[in-house]
Write a protein that holds these residues in place. Sequence first.
Motif, PDB file in Angstrom:
ATOM      1  N   GLY A 125      30.317 -72.736 -50.735  1.00  0.00           N
ATOM      2  CA  GLY A 125      30.623 -71.915 -51.907  1.00  0.00           C
ATOM      3  C   GLY A 125      32.039 -72.140 -52.393  1.00  0.00           C
ATOM      4  O   GLY A 125      32.941 -72.453 -51.613  1.00  0.00           O
ATOM      5  N   GLY A 126      32.246 -71.997 -53.690  1.00  0.00           N
ATOM      6  CA  GLY A 126      33.569 -72.170 -54.280  1.00  0.00           C
ATOM      7  C   GLY A 126      34.320 -70.854 -54.344  1.00  0.00           C
ATOM      8  O   GLY A 126      33.753 -69.817 -54.718  1.00  0.00           O
ATOM      9  N   ILE A 127      35.598 -70.889 -53.989  1.00  0.00           N
ATOM     10  CA  ILE A 127      36.422 -69.676 -53.954  1.00  0.00           C
ATOM     11  C   ILE A 127      37.799 -69.996 -54.539  1.00  0.00           C
ATOM     12  O   ILE A 127      38.364 -71.057 -54.259  1.00  0.00           O
ATOM     13  N   TYR A 128      38.325 -69.082 -55.321  1.00  0.00           N
ATOM     14  CA  TYR A 128      39.716 -69.165 -55.766  1.00  0.00           C
ATOM     15  C   TYR A 128      40.590 -68.407 -54.767  1.00  0.00           C
ATOM     16  O   TYR A 128      40.419 -67.211 -54.560  1.00  0.00           O
ATOM     17  N   LEU A 129      41.530 -69.133 -54.164  1.00  0.00           N
ATOM     18  CA  LEU A 129      42.408 -68.529 -53.171  1.00  0.00           C
ATOM     19  C   LEU A 129      43.733 -68.111 -53.794  1.00  0.00           C
ATOM     20  O   LEU A 129      44.262 -68.799 -54.673  1.00  0.00           O
ATOM     21  N   PRO A 130      44.313 -67.000 -53.322  1.00  0.00           N
ATOM     22  CA  PRO A 130      45.617 -66.558 -53.836  1.00  0.00           C
ATOM     23  C   PRO A 130      46.751 -67.351 -53.190  1.00  0.00           C
ATOM     24  O   PRO A 130      46.776 -67.543 -51.968  1.00  0.00           O
ATOM     25  N   TYR A 131      47.669 -67.806 -54.004  1.00  0.00           N
ATOM     26  CA  TYR A 131      48.855 -68.522 -53.531  1.00  0.00           C
ATOM     27  C   TYR A 131      50.084 -68.000 -54.263  1.00  0.00           C
ATOM     28  O   TYR A 131      50.005 -67.549 -55.420  1.00  0.00           O
ATOM     29  N   TRP A 132      51.210 -68.057 -53.572  1.00  0.00           N
ATOM     30  CA  TRP A 132      52.516 -67.878 -54.204  1.00  0.00           C
ATOM     31  C   TRP A 132      53.182 -69.256 -54.255  1.00  0.00           C
ATOM     32  O   TRP A 132      53.023 -70.061 -53.340  1.00  0.00           O
ATOM     33  N   THR A 133      53.917 -69.523 -55.326  1.00  0.00           N
ATOM     34  CA  THR A 133      54.735 -70.740 -55.364  1.00  0.00           C
ATOM     35  C   THR A 133      56.186 -70.327 -55.580  1.00  0.00           C
ATOM     36  O   THR A 133      56.462 -69.338 -56.271  1.00  0.00           O
ATOM     37  N   PHE A 134      57.091 -71.091 -54.989  1.00  0.00           N
ATOM     38  CA  PHE A 134      58.517 -70.770 -55.062  1.00  0.00           C
ATOM     39  C   PHE A 134      59.322 -72.013 -55.434  1.00  0.00           C
ATOM     40  O   PHE A 134      59.043 -73.120 -54.963  1.00  0.00           O
ATOM     41  N   ASP A 135      60.308 -71.796 -56.291  1.00  0.00           N
ATOM     42  CA  ASP A 135      61.254 -72.842 -56.683  1.00  0.00           C
ATOM     43  C   ASP A 135      62.659 -72.401 -56.308  1.00  0.00           C
ATOM     44  O   ASP A 135      62.958 -71.197 -56.267  1.00  0.00           O
TER      45      ASP A 135
ATOM     46  N   LEU B  90      54.405 -74.089 -51.726  1.00  0.00           N
ATOM     47  CA  LEU B  90      53.213 -73.250 -51.626  1.00  0.00           C
ATOM     48  C   LEU B  90      53.260 -72.329 -50.411  1.00  0.00           C
ATOM     49  O   LEU B  90      53.642 -72.748 -49.319  1.00  0.00           O
ATOM     50  N   VAL B  91      52.846 -71.083 -50.626  1.00  0.00           N
ATOM     51  CA  VAL B  91      52.623 -70.141 -49.524  1.00  0.00           C
ATOM     52  C   VAL B  91      51.256 -69.507 -49.758  1.00  0.00           C
ATOM     53  O   VAL B  91      51.049 -68.793 -50.746  1.00  0.00           O
ATOM     54  N   ALA B  92      50.315 -69.800 -48.870  1.00  0.00           N
ATOM     55  CA  ALA B  92      48.966 -69.257 -49.001  1.00  0.00           C
ATOM     56  C   ALA B  92      48.972 -67.770 -48.669  1.00  0.00           C
ATOM     57  O   ALA B  92      49.583 -67.342 -47.694  1.00  0.00           O
ATOM     58  N   ALA B  93      48.295 -66.981 -49.492  1.00  0.00           N
ATOM     59  CA  ALA B  93      48.223 -65.539 -49.267  1.00  0.00           C
ATOM     60  C   ALA B  93      46.819 -65.118 -48.862  1.00  0.00           C
ATOM     61  O   ALA B  93      46.435 -63.968 -49.040  1.00  0.00           O
ATOM     62  N   THR B  94      46.056 -66.051 -48.304  1.00  0.00           N
ATOM     63  CA  THR B  94      44.673 -65.774 -47.925  1.00  0.00           C
ATOM     64  C   THR B  94      44.568 -65.241 -46.506  1.00  0.00           C
ATOM     65  O   THR B  94      45.370 -65.599 -45.637  1.00  0.00           O
ATOM     66  N   GLN B  95      43.575 -64.432 -46.280  1.00  0.00           N
ATOM     67  CA  GLN B  95      43.266 -63.927 -44.945  1.00  0.00           C
ATOM     68  C   GLN B  95      41.998 -64.592 -44.415  1.00  0.00           C
ATOM     69  O   GLN B  95      41.762 -64.608 -43.214  1.00  0.00           O
TER      70      GLN B  95
ATOM     71  N   GLU C 130      46.147 -79.441 -48.291  1.00  0.00           N
ATOM     72  CA  GLU C 130      47.210 -79.417 -49.283  1.00  0.00           C
ATOM     73  C   GLU C 130      47.834 -80.810 -49.373  1.00  0.00           C
ATOM     74  O   GLU C 130      47.647 -81.637 -48.468  1.00  0.00           O
ATOM     75  N   PRO C 131      48.557 -81.130 -50.475  1.00  0.00           N
ATOM     76  CA  PRO C 131      48.960 -80.237 -51.555  1.00  0.00           C
ATOM     77  C   PRO C 131      47.905 -80.130 -52.663  1.00  0.00           C
ATOM     78  O   PRO C 131      46.948 -80.897 -52.687  1.00  0.00           O
TER      79      PRO C 131
END
Length: 370
Positions: free
Chosen positions: A163-173, A225-230, A241-242
Amino acid sequence: MPPMPPAAPPEVSALAKHHCPGCGAEAHWNAAKQALVCPYCGTVSPAQLASDGSLVQEHDLALALRAIPDANRGWEQDRTSVQCQSCKAISLFESTRVAQRCEFCGSASVVPYTKTRNAIYPESLLPFTYTESQVREAIRQWYGSRWFAPNRLKKAALTDRVGGIYLPYWTFDARVHARWQAEAGHYYYVSRTVTRNGRSETVQERRVRWEPAAGEVSTAFDDELVAATQGIHAALLKAVEPFPTKDLKPYDRGYVSGWVVEQYQLDLVAAAERSRAEMDAKVRARCAQDVPGDTHRNLEVAATYTDQTFKHTLLPVWLLHYDYGRKAYQVVVNGATGAIAGEQPYSWVKIFCAVLALIVAALVVISLND
């Protein structure tokens, strides 16, 4: 990467719909056609969004961290949240869909989830480019390459639960300027006479000459990238990744219509701390590379961070979860690049036979050399 004000996105942008020009129904993102397609009449309605991602905003991290209570914004109202009681993942479904099993671990123990506080809107996402049929074939090939997997695993029809899922991520610069100082070690050798088995011989002994050293390093981080998935194991995500974040699109609900979305469970504060730790480690490694000589010790780094920005985005993965014996396994495919990583059971019979074959081969080589 200029700092951006942490203003909330307009509601009309976050809740915008793309309607079919033929029948008026809401269009869904189709990975094969790379367009918004009506699920009822099949009309293609390409998204009119900036292809270079120029509308994707970066937000000033320092300002956002100081105003966390005011930065919280709610998710769309037409999605239902459920939490798995097994893996604790929080999934968001369209309100018309009933969640019967967890998309991440397959557990039937899913219960409605009441938010304790509103989530921050994702303002960008990366659409799926790999289709389900492509992913099924990739997983079959991956199974076939697992030499030490049990034979029953390769014959099992496991890809019917992908199944396809959209995962939450934070990105930082960030831009970083670091000053470092250390003791640089230079190898040199001296001759020394030693006695072995009653005989004297000369050996070269390595020694180190230590000298003070110092320098500066300037570097920049973009979309760290910082994954925010559980729900997905961290090692598997790192392996796929990436993601091509340069291709991010401004958030539009048409892209996620029909897909499961996971709500982030690593908040901005925790994600920023994790990102800073990873950046610090990379900066330190860069400084260590600049220390002259053959080795070093007592490295001290003083880093200054500027132009720190962040964004919350959704990134696509295909996920297969399966049980073998009493253990659960996952296989993950990057929905944008096709990179694949997975977990598998092992056949100890095959491993024993392989080790035995190596031992026999080694004994044959030894006997031929005698």
